[in-house]
Design a protein around this motif. Structure first.
Motif, PDB file in Angstrom:
ATOM      1  N   LEU A   1      53.889  47.920  40.534  1.00  0.00           N
ATOM      2  CA  LEU A   1      53.678  46.898  41.558  1.00  0.00           C
ATOM      3  C   LEU A   1      52.204  46.780  41.887  1.00  0.00           C
ATOM      4  O   LEU A   1      51.666  45.670  42.036  1.00  0.00           O
ATOM      5  N   ILE A   2      51.555  47.919  41.997  1.00  0.00           N
ATOM      6  CA  ILE A   2      50.131  47.915  42.342  1.00  0.00           C
ATOM      7  C   ILE A   2      49.324  47.247  41.228  1.00  0.00           C
ATOM      8  O   ILE A   2      48.408  46.465  41.489  1.00  0.00           O
ATOM      9  N   ALA A   3      49.707  47.548  39.978  1.00  0.00           N
ATOM     10  CA  ALA A   3      48.971  46.952  38.859  1.00  0.00           C
ATOM     11  C   ALA A   3      49.095  45.445  38.896  1.00  0.00           C
ATOM     12  O   ALA A   3      48.110  44.720  38.674  1.00  0.00           O
ATOM     13  N   SER A   4      50.293  44.930  39.197  1.00  0.00           N
ATOM     14  CA  SER A   4      50.417  43.477  39.231  1.00  0.00           C
ATOM     15  C   SER A   4      49.682  42.910  40.433  1.00  0.00           C
ATOM     16  O   SER A   4      49.157  41.798  40.373  1.00  0.00           O
ATOM     17  N   ALA A   5      49.574  43.681  41.524  1.00  0.00           N
ATOM     18  CA  ALA A   5      48.770  43.216  42.657  1.00  0.00           C
ATOM     19  C   ALA A   5      47.298  43.164  42.297  1.00  0.00           C
ATOM     20  O   ALA A   5      46.525  42.402  42.885  1.00  0.00           O
TER      21      ALA A   5
END
Lengths: 247, 49, 221
Positions: free
Chosen positions: C115-119
């Motif tokens: 999730l963080i990577a896509s953020a």
């Protein structure tokens, strides 16, 4: 080979007396070598073509950096001997090396910064050697702090020795990680930071200083080891005997 | 006078010398004092028995 | 079912019961990763440059905050002492404990890192590479953490000591981990850093439990 001659120094009173006897044999040559090295390095050696007189800081920076790393290796070696042979003497040696080793690392960092400011315009550079020295300082401080935090001396010895051993394994890994990191980032500063090839006139004071630092270091450590052994064995008979003989 | 100014780098060179000297001196003196304090500790321990 | 399987399942069940302790680590991970764009600027280029270090740093801080949960609860309720006194190999038991701790504390981090990577504007297969990096890096970090936790078991206020022990030992993992993420985003060949991370994982899982078991024995008796 008569191993008994070596093994007898594993016992505290023998090592204590050996340390006190050996102290001046290390201190006096150390002080003399340092004086000669300082005179040679500060006055006799010719000024460098590129760096002028500022290169003279090398005579204080290199010996302290080199000694800080070899002292850590000795500390880890003593820690290993202590764990394997359950030797109080070895643990005393390891504990005694740490403060002086940490202050040598601090010296290496400070002299490095004092060299860097006039040379590269900045006190700190993120190259492999300075960063490894900083990590080494943290490893020393962790060792000292662990000794101070654990009340019971036997536990503190063993725990701190584990830390010293993991540190010694990690030190090459850390150094080469930073080297690898830097080859990818700062190609421009590599040429600045590579050690200059050094001529004979400038080399001999450096060698003299390295040996002088080493001898003086071991002289001071002899005294600290003696205090540590005496403190641990203050209830024993030989300690009482020693105090009586002093008076 | 060249040896004091070291060609404008005097501050850096002599500070390195000074701080190295101080660190060594402090370590030496603290070793001596630590030893005498341990000696006193053992002496008083003996007298208390 | 032998002792190792029993210990493994028991540890998983216990950590499920103490899910609030696990949550501290995960929340720390998310918050640190989210704070960076908020305070340091959020244009895509910049985010792509800092995602490597940010993810590794967040894992380090998350592991630091939940370090005491590895052994302290078991020490307090007496089960750690039982393990030490048992006739089984303490290194093996510690290995199982570390493995179950890794599963309960770090696998959620792997999921959250996607999730963080896509953020952070990472797309496609690169997100999988980020997750893989977190997976590999946390294995070594968990071993270093358990060693530091075991060494400081007997200390009353271990805060500074834990950080001081953890930081130098985890530095290579952090460096190579962030390099791995950086390479994946740039599309370069990632095998170098990944081999290093895998190597460190194997080294730490083989030597870590032995050193940790030794440290536990020291701290307990």
């Amino acid at each position: 080979m008569n191993l008994k001659q070596i093994y007898k120094y594993g016992s505290p009173p023998n090592y204590f007396k050996l340390s006190l006897k050996a102290e001046n044999w290390f201190l006096i040559p150390g002080i003399l070598l340092i004086i000669v090295g300082c005179l040679g390095g500060l006055f006799i050696a010719p000024p460098d073509y590129q760096m002028g007189h500022a290169f003279r800081i090398i005579y204080f920076h290199v010996p302290s950096a080199y000694l800080s790393m070899s002292a850590y290796a000795y500390m880890a070696g003593a820690a290993l001997v202590g764990i394997v042979w359950r030797s109080n003497v070895a643990f005393s040696v390891a504990k005694s090396i740490a403060p002086f080793g940490a202050s040598l690392t601090f010296l290496a960092l400070v002299t490095g910064m004092l060299w860097g400011k006039p040379m590269w315009g900045t006190a700190w550079v993120w190259d492999a050697r300075l960063t490894s020295q900083f990590i080494l300082l943290l490893l020393y401080l962790g060792y000292i702090l662990l000794h101070l935090s654990i009340r019971e001396q036997r536990k503190a010895d063993l725990a701190a020795s584990i830390l010293a051993l993991t540190g010694v394994i990690n030190l090459p890994i850390i150094h080469y990680s930073v080297v690898w990191w830097n080859t990818l980032h700062q190609a421009s500063t590599i040429s600045k930071l590579s050690s200059p090839s050094i001529t004979g006139d400038m080399l001999w004071p450096l060698l003299v200083m390295i040996f002088g630092y080493g001898f003086f270091f071991w002289g001071v450590i002899c005294r600290v080891v003696a205090s540590e052994i005496l403190k641990r064995e203050k209830r024993s008979k030989w300690a009482k005997q020693y105090i009586k003989e002093l008076q | 006078m060249d040896m004091l100014s070291m060609g404008d780098y005097g501050f850096f060179v002599w500070s390195s010398f000074l701080i190295s000297f101080l660190v060594f001196l402090i370590n030496y003196i603290s070793a001596q004092r630590q030893f005498t304090s341990v000696l006193n500790e053992v002496k008083s321990h003996n007298e208390n028995e | 079912m032998n002792i190792y399987q029993q210990l493994f399942l028991r540890d998983l069940k216990v950590s499920m019961k103490r899910w609030s302790d696990l949550l501290t680590g995960i929340i720390m991970f998310i918050l640190v990763a989210f704070i960076f764009p908020l305070i340091a600027g959020s244009d895509q280029d910049f985010m792509h440059r800092i995602i490597g270090p940010v993810i590794l740093l967040s894992s380090l801080l998350a592991s630091l905050i939940s370090m005491q949960n590895i052994f302290k609860p078991d020490l307090n309720n007496g089960s750690l002492e039982q393990l030490v006194l048992s006739t089984h190999s303490l290194s093996g038991l510690v290995f199982i404990k570390i493995l179950s701790y890794w599963i309960s504390s770090s696998l959620p981090l792997v999921v959250v890192s996607s999730l963080i990577a896509s953020a952070y504007y990472v797309t496609g297969i690169d997100i999988a590479k980020v997750m893989l990096t977190v997976l590999l890096a946390t294995t070594t970090l968990v071993n270093i953490n358990s060693l530091a936790a075991a060494l400081t078991l007997g200390v009353r206020y271990p805060g500074a000591l834990m950080t001081l022990i953890l930081f130098p030992l985890s530095l290579p993992i952090l460096m190579f981990g962030s390099k791995a993420i950086e390479y994946s985003i740039l599309g370069m060949d990632i095998s170098g850093p990944f081999y290093f991370l895998t190597g460190m994982m194997l080294l730490s899982f083989s030597l870590g439990p032995i050193a940790t078991a030794f440290a536990i024995r020291i701290s307990i008796d």
